[in-house]
Design a protein around this motif. Structure first.
Motif, PDB file in Angstrom:
ATOM      1  N   ASN A  96       0.828  -1.213   0.000  1.00 53.51           N
ATOM      2  CA  ASN A  96       0.000   0.000   0.000  1.00 53.51           C
ATOM      3  C   ASN A  96       0.858   1.258   0.000  1.00 53.51           C
ATOM      4  N   ALA A 144       0.362  -4.688  -7.479  1.00 51.18           N
ATOM      5  CA  ALA A 144      -1.110  -4.657  -7.518  1.00 51.18           C
ATOM      6  C   ALA A 144      -1.684  -6.039  -7.229  1.00 51.18           C
ATOM      7  N   PHE A 179      -6.203  -1.637  -8.077  1.00 51.05           N
ATOM      8  CA  PHE A 179      -5.339  -1.253  -6.963  1.00 51.05           C
ATOM      9  C   PHE A 179      -4.759   0.155  -7.063  1.00 51.05           C
ATOM     10  N   ILE A 187      -3.963  -7.002  -3.884  1.00 50.36           N
ATOM     11  CA  ILE A 187      -5.316  -7.560  -3.947  1.00 50.36           C
ATOM     12  C   ILE A 187      -5.405  -8.856  -3.148  1.00 50.36           C
TER      13      ILE A 187
END
Length: 649
Positions: free
Chosen positions: A103, A130, A184, A134
């Protein structure tokens, strides 16, 4: 003290059994310091940005989600049975770091992601991050929220990938790199409206709820409710309804509210003479109703404001009449059951002391402030911040609520812990909402429902209701609303219905999934405390909460109950009065008692009369009123006759 500790352990075990968000590690060892630092830092960040202004949505959301997911992996084991093991396994520590880094990759590469990548495409590293982000989100959500929403999210991703192979509702399809990076790195999926609202308003209101718990306002609500209703027929059950409604205003979970409030109210109801399954059902129905009670409404009201364009301070006004009707229906149900069982009120000496309650009235101040500021037109951020400040100051007025420095730090960490299920659920719900939006699935589902109903509006409402209840099973309030609003609401929006009425419709039916068998988690939790049959408690909860299954049809057909259309004092009053009478008729029929015990024919006639009363047409309501009046007369005459027979004998 030992008994008290045993009770707390039992309460925690019960919460962990029926509420995924309560199945966290209780013995972290040295890792406790890490969770304390991350949790406190997250809360401080949220308070700081609320005061000085939020960062851009993608960065604000990444900080919020990254810290939240890392805490999930540190606090929640891969299996609930592992919660009592000491410490944190090495693999969960690695997952916590990976969740944080995936993140925060967004923060460090923000300019690249919103500028260069849009023009030149995403790099291989972007795609790997990404994908990892997820997967980490879905696993964290499974741990803290449960499997249902994860399954829906995975199905949404599969739909996005293989849409070209799906008949009727298919689409062109996406390749995985395009889908993953869209999910994302954009502000329309994982970091869409749900997580944006979670990282601003919702976190503050959840933290506000934590402070209220620390100031013992929950017990204060119980005492106030018991003092106001305890002396009347079935007073203990009515007190449970009132207390759970009040607590539900600041609680984000039907199950947590059921266990927290029910540990006090359910034994009290059983001692008064109510059957165990009825006590469990009463608490479950009331706690679930707390999610529809303004001002917080399980935090879904904030997302509803963004989806509908209706200001938040208007939504809490719009929601008042339906909420009052719901809780009035619960009061009626408990009253008729108490009359049926011959359960009277409590003696004066059994009620809380009025003078002591008056001395503690300042505990109401934060709640009054937050509602007052919202109605006055201040932003939710300002109202929450000011209420948090007032609640914090009030905590120092009494020795039992005064906090040390360590207590304040623990409070900051607990604020983060409380928010974890909402953070994970909102981010995962963003996957679902993003897929529905980017693939055009919403209108296709709406078209399917309308075709199935052959364009009949009433059938469309029924099918939408069923879809909402199924989609809402096992989901927390905020995710519940996001899913139902994106997947079920478009069917009703195709008709000439106010947008807010449609969203309230799906919100209500998503919420009542918590008491609707077979997946009635709130009823199961209540039954665990009452030692009752869970399914019997669920069925009884539906009977008590029958208003929740009727009211949405009323305000979609009659939007004046939501203060829409040509609402004025006269027609709103007529609608509310006929609705109240209709619910009294239906409630007494389902319980089997009115003035006297009802026979089968009287129960059927009362249901018909009640439905006519709530039908949004004055002609039908007048017929229903006549029917209700006839049964009322028969019941009173029968009661008078029975009394004469008793006197002569």
């Amino acid at each position: 003290m030992a008994d008290q500790n045993t009770e707390e352990i039992d309460k925690h075990e019960l919460m962990a059994k029926y509420d995924k968000e309560s199945a966290f590690r209780t013995n972290l060892g040295p890792w406790g310091w890490i969770t304390l630092i991350i949790g406190a830092a997250l809360t401080i960040f949220q308070l700081y940005t609320a005061f000085y202004g939020s960062k851009v949505s993608l960065i604000q959301g990444a900080i919020h989600l990254g810290a939240g997911l890392s805490l999930v992996y540190l606090l929640y084991p891969i299996k609930p049975s592992m919660t009592k093991r000491r410490g944190v396994p090495w693999y969960d520590a690695l997952l916590a770091i990976a969740a944080l880094l995936s993140n925060y990759y967004i923060i460090y590469n923000y300019d690249h992601l919103i500028n260069e990548a849009i023009i030149f495409g995403f790099t291989a590293l972007d795609q790997i991050v990404a994908t990892a982000g997820i997967i980490l989100l879905l696993e964290a959500t499974r741990r803290v929220v449960g499997l249902p929403i994860v399954i829906i999210a995975i199905l949404a991703l599969l739909y996005g990938l293989f849409g070209q192979y799906i008949p009727i509702i298919g689409h062109a399809g996406y390749d995985w790199p395009s889908l993953a990076t869209e999910m994302f790195f954009s502000s329309s999926s994982i970091f869409g409206i749900p997580i944006q609202i979670s990282s601003t308003y919702i976190y503050l209101f959840l933290f506000f709820g934590v402070i209220l718990v620390k100031t013992n306002i929950g017990q204060f609500f119980n005492d106030i409710a018991l003092r106001l209703t305890g002396k009347y027929t079935g007073g203990t059950a009515k007190a449970a309804v009132a207390a759970s409604g009040l607590q539900g205003m600041v609680s984000g979970s039907s199950v947590a509210n059921t266990v927290g409030s029910g540990s006090f109210t359910i034994p009290m109801m059983k001692n008064a003479g109510f059957k165990p399954h009825f006590a469990a059902a009463t608490e479950a129905a009331a706690s679930t109703g707390g999610q529809i009670m303004p001002p917080i409404m399980g935090a879904a009201a904030f997302i509803m404001a963004s989806y509908t364009g209706v200001p938040y301070n208007e939504i809490i006004l719009i929601a008042i009449i339906p909420a009052v009707l719901y809780f009035s229906g619960l009061f009626m149900g408990t009253h008729f059951e108490a009359r049926k069982q011959g359960i009277l009120g409590l003696a004066k000496e059994q009620l809380p002391n009025t003078k002591n309650l008056i001395k503690r009235l300042d505990l109401f101040a934060p709640l009054v402030i937050i509602v007052g500021f919202l109605l006055a037109g201040y932003t939710p951020t300002f109202a929450a911040l000011f209420a948090i400040f007032v609640a914090f100051i009030i905590s120092f007025f009494r020795k039992d609520t005064r906090m040390s420095f360590k207590g304040i730090v623990n409070l900051l960490e607990e604020g983060a812990r409380t928010a974890l299920p909402v953070i994970a659920a909102c981010a995962t719900a963003g996957i679902i909402a993003g897929t529905v939006t980017t693939t055009g699935l919403g209108p296709k589902i709406a078209g399917g429902i309308i075709d199935l109903a052959q364009g009949q509006f009433f059938l469309v409402m029924v099918f939408t209701m069923v879809a909402c209840i199924i989609l809402g099973m096992g989901l927390p309030t905020t995710a519940n609303y996001v899913v139902t609003a994106t997947m079920a609401a478009p069917a009703l929006l195709a008709f000439d219905v106010p947008v807010i009425a449609v969203h309230m419709f799906v919100f209500y039916f998503g919420i009542v999934a918590d008491i609707t068998p077979p997946v009635c988690l709130a009823a199961y939790a209540g039954a665990g405390i009452a030692k009752a049959n869970p399914m019997k408690a669920g069925v009884t909860a539906v009977k008590l909460a029958i208003a929740a299954f009727i009211i949405p049809y009323m305000f979609v057909s009659q939007p004046i109950l939501l203060l829409q259309a040509d609402a004025n004092v006269t027609n709103v009053s007529i609608a509310v009065i006929t609705a109240m009478l209709g619910m009294a008729a239906i409630s007494s029929s389902l319980i089997g008692y009115y003035v006297n015990t009802l026979n089968r024919i009287e129960r059927i006639v009362l249901i018909i009369g009640g439905l006519l009363l709530v039908y949004p047409d004055i002609k039908f309501s007048l017929v229903g009123l006549v029917v209700f009046g006839v049964i009322t007369t028969i019941q009173f005459l029968q009661s008078k006759s029975d009394k004469k027979k008793q006197q002569t004998s």
